[in-house]
Design an enzyme around this catalytic site. Structure first.
Site, short mmCIF file in Angstrom:
data_model
loop_
_atom_site.label_atom_id
_atom_site.label_comp_id
_atom_site.label_asym_id
_atom_site.label_seq_id
_atom_site.Cartn_x
_atom_site.Cartn_y
_atom_site.Cartn_z
N ASP A 81 87.77 -35.77 5.54
CA ASP A 81 88.41 -37.03 5.21
C ASP A 81 89.85 -37.10 5.70
O ASP A 81 90.63 -36.16 5.50
CB ASP A 81 88.38 -37.22 3.68
CG ASP A 81 89.04 -38.50 3.24
OD1 ASP A 81 88.55 -39.58 3.58
OD2 ASP A 81 90.08 -38.41 2.54
N GLU A 101 87.60 -37.63 10.23
CA GLU A 101 88.01 -39.03 10.11
C GLU A 101 89.50 -39.09 10.39
O GLU A 101 90.28 -38.34 9.78
CB GLU A 101 87.74 -39.59 8.72
CG GLU A 101 88.11 -41.07 8.63
CD GLU A 101 88.61 -41.51 7.27
OE1 GLU A 101 88.79 -42.73 7.07
OE2 GLU A 101 88.85 -40.66 6.40
#
Length: 612
Positions: free
Chosen positions: A263, A300
């Site tokens: 993330d 990401e």
């Protein structure tokens, strides 16, 4: 590489459990077993502030805490299970006893992934790992080859997106804990489905976060939206880096996870000589050699930076792939007309062609929204290194009302957008329910027990969406009703139109998996032409014969366009306007010559195959 050391409670059959905790701030650490609260086992201090000890009494299931400085009990930062939640005791887990049946499973390469992102709590009525298992046959029937699970590291309460996790090693108790997760992964492999797990290494949640009482997990050097940054490059950072490296290895080795989605890696601050992500990749490479199978790391990032995925020997970090938001943003702005926030940088038709031919739209260009030059050139990077989607948890859930694309565009446009994702050269990802046009929203929800924190979250959401006052108030994140509204209806079983949309997705996925031209789709074997006035996209895959010619009318008007083919004739394979897919019907000749003029209904996709 920096210090490598096992941490947490490691059960050793026949010997007991070895405990290791990094707690340099403590002057005394004792093991407190909840089964024998009168007895505490002193741990021995070792170099760098590690404390270790062995308890023959501690067996799988034993609940324990660390007693710090003779004053307070705290859960294990590297706890493998928190059966009573974030404030309760940790539990010993035996990773040697699970009956795995996936010995021959080797995972799937990137270019074979068709990813399905899901949230465990809202994907099924049960809201558990077992609930996901029940629906695996449906995903297998759809053609999905990988599920991506939103974060399951232990968070407060039972309702959360997962980004408030505070025990990175512990699978959420309300979902089924570590045993439930292993059952899910094992079942996925039995269905030929890879498992991608979303992990958060850029911040920790606020409630139940006891890390500061143990060691120097955070640094004041950087400000983040969540407070002090995790310490990846300041004094004592070697042990923080080890903490998260061991976390990665635990998911891959002990839970047989195939890939991790990392993330927001742009919020992992590290100015050291070797970036944490590079070191992580090196350790995963070592694990691949030990386990005899590959693993994937997917980042990401909002920086459009190929350094993440370029090889280490060429100055990159060596990660396998990254999310590619530009493609989503271009498509979303063109089909919805929305231009607020970061969407103001998009909405230009030529950006769609650039995204297909060169990947990053912002590849060293000035971003009006960010007020700075952004991005690098990804033209030479293979398409399999980029994951694309039309919807995901961020793009749906961070809207005030959590509307899916279903609520924003006509039914025919849903099929057209599906084609642009599944027929692109990139790795496609769907968001749960997208395949049949789920109408329930996906909202932001939490279940904190700290009342001050609850009020702060509520206030923050109201302030974030204050400019949407005309649409009403943002739903209360703490309310159980908000969570329940976010669960999938699965209404396609009783709604014929939704069933037809699902069948259309299924046909597209089957085409991607079986057609020779899409066996290894990539940018060098892609011909792209865009009529920016009519909003008609011509996309030809030429990797293998027979070639595929895909026509997309992304306008809401009927359009006529001429084929730009080097060869012909072409026979229609699939048309989204066909009544079989819930469309209005379309009259397409049985054969089209290479310069034929084609009439396209509004919001439609027509797929042609080169006739041999």
């Amino acid at each position: 590489m920096s210090i490598v050391r096992n941490i947490g409670a490691e059960y050793q059959p026949g010997k007991g459990t070895a405990f290791t905790v990094w707690a340099p701030k403590a002057t005394q650490v004792e093991l407190s077993l909840k089964s024998n609260p009168q007895t505490r086992v002193p741990l021995q201090r070792e170099a760098f502030g590690y404390w270790t000890g062995l308890s023959e009494e501690a067996v799988p299931g034993t609940r324990y805490m660390y007693h710090l400085d003779g004053e307070r009990d705290r859960p294990d930062p590297a706890s493998r299970f928190q059966p009573e939640g974030v404030h309760g005791p940790s539990a010993v887990v035996d990773h040697t006893s699970f009956g795995w049946t996936d010995a021959t499973w080797q995972g799937l390469p990137l270019d074979q992934l068709i990813i399905y992102e899901l949230h465990v709590g809202t994907f099924s009525a049960a809201g558990t790992f077992e609930g996901v298992i029940e629906h695996l046959p449906e995903l297998q029937d759809l053609g999905i080859t990988a599920i991506e699970i939103m974060p399951i590291a232990q968070f407060p309460g039972s309702r959360n997106w997962g980004y408030d996790g505070v025990f990175p090693f512990a699978a959420q108790n309300s979902y089924g804990g570590p045993e439930g997760l292993k059952k899910l992964v094992n079942a996925c492999h039995g269905h030929g489905i890879s498992v991608v797990l979303d992990v958060v290494y850029n911040h920790m949640g606020p409630e139940g976060n006891y890390l500061n009482e143990y060691g120097h997990y955070f640094t004041h050097r950087y400000n983040t939206p969540w407070g002090d940054a995790l310490n990846f490059d300041d004094a004592h950072c070697d042990h923080v880096r080890n903490f998260f490296i061991q976390n990665t290895l635990t998911w891959l080795r002990d839970f047989h996870i195939d890939a991790l989605r990392l993330d927001a890696v742009h919020a992992i601050y590290d100015t050291g000589a070797k970036h944490f992500l590079q070191e992580l990749r090196e350790h995963v490479g070592q694990l691949e050699e030990q386990e005899g199978r590959p693993f994937l790391l997917i980042a990401e990032s909002d920086q459009s930076d190929v350094r993440l995925i370029n090889p280490i020997n060429k100055g990159g970090y060596g990660l396998h792939a990254q999310w590619f938001d530009d493609y989503h943003h271009v498509i979303h702005t063109l089909v919805t007309g929305e231009m607020e926030g970061y969407f103001e940088d998009y909405g230009k038709p030529d950006q769609l062609q650039k995204a297909l031919e060169h990947t990053f739209v912002y590849n060293g260009l000035y971003s009006e929204h960010r007020k700075k030059t952004l991005g690098t050139d990804a033209t030479a990077n293979p398409a399999r290194q980029f994951v694309v989607c039309a919807q995901n948890h961020d793009q749906v859930g961070n809207r005030m009302l959590g509307e899916r694309l279903t609520e924003l565009v006509p039914f025919e446009m849903l099929k057209t957008v599906a084609g642009m994702i599944l027929l692109s050269p990139y790795v496609p990802m769907l968001f749960m329910g997208e395949e049949y046009g789920e109408q329930n929203p996906f909202l932001y929800f939490v279940s904190h027990t700290d009342t001050d924190l609850v009020e702060a979250v509520r206030k923050g959401r109201k302030e974030e969406f204050a400019y949407f006052a005309a649409k009403g108030e943002a739903p209360d994140p703490q309310s159980e009703e908000t969570f329940e509204r976010s669960k999938l209806r699965r209404s396609y079983t009783s709604d014929p139109q939704q069933q037809k949309l699902r069948e259309f997705y299924k046909a597209l996925i089957q085409l991607r998996k079986t057609h020779p031209a899409l066996a290894h789709p990539d940018k060098p074997h892609l011909r792209v032409k865009l009529d920016s006035e009519k909003l008609v996209l011509h996309l030809t895959h030429t990797g293998q014969e027979p070639h595929l010619y895909c026509l997309f009318n992304i306008s809401n008007q009927p359009q006529k366009t001429q084929l730009h083919a080097a060869a012909g004739p072409w026979k229609p394979l699939l048309h989204s306007a066909d009544t079989a897919w819930g469309g209005p019907g379309a009259d397409i000749p049985e054969m089209l010559q290479q310069r034929a003029t084609v009439s396209l209904p509004p919001a439609s996709v027509l797929i042609l195959e080169l006739f041999a």
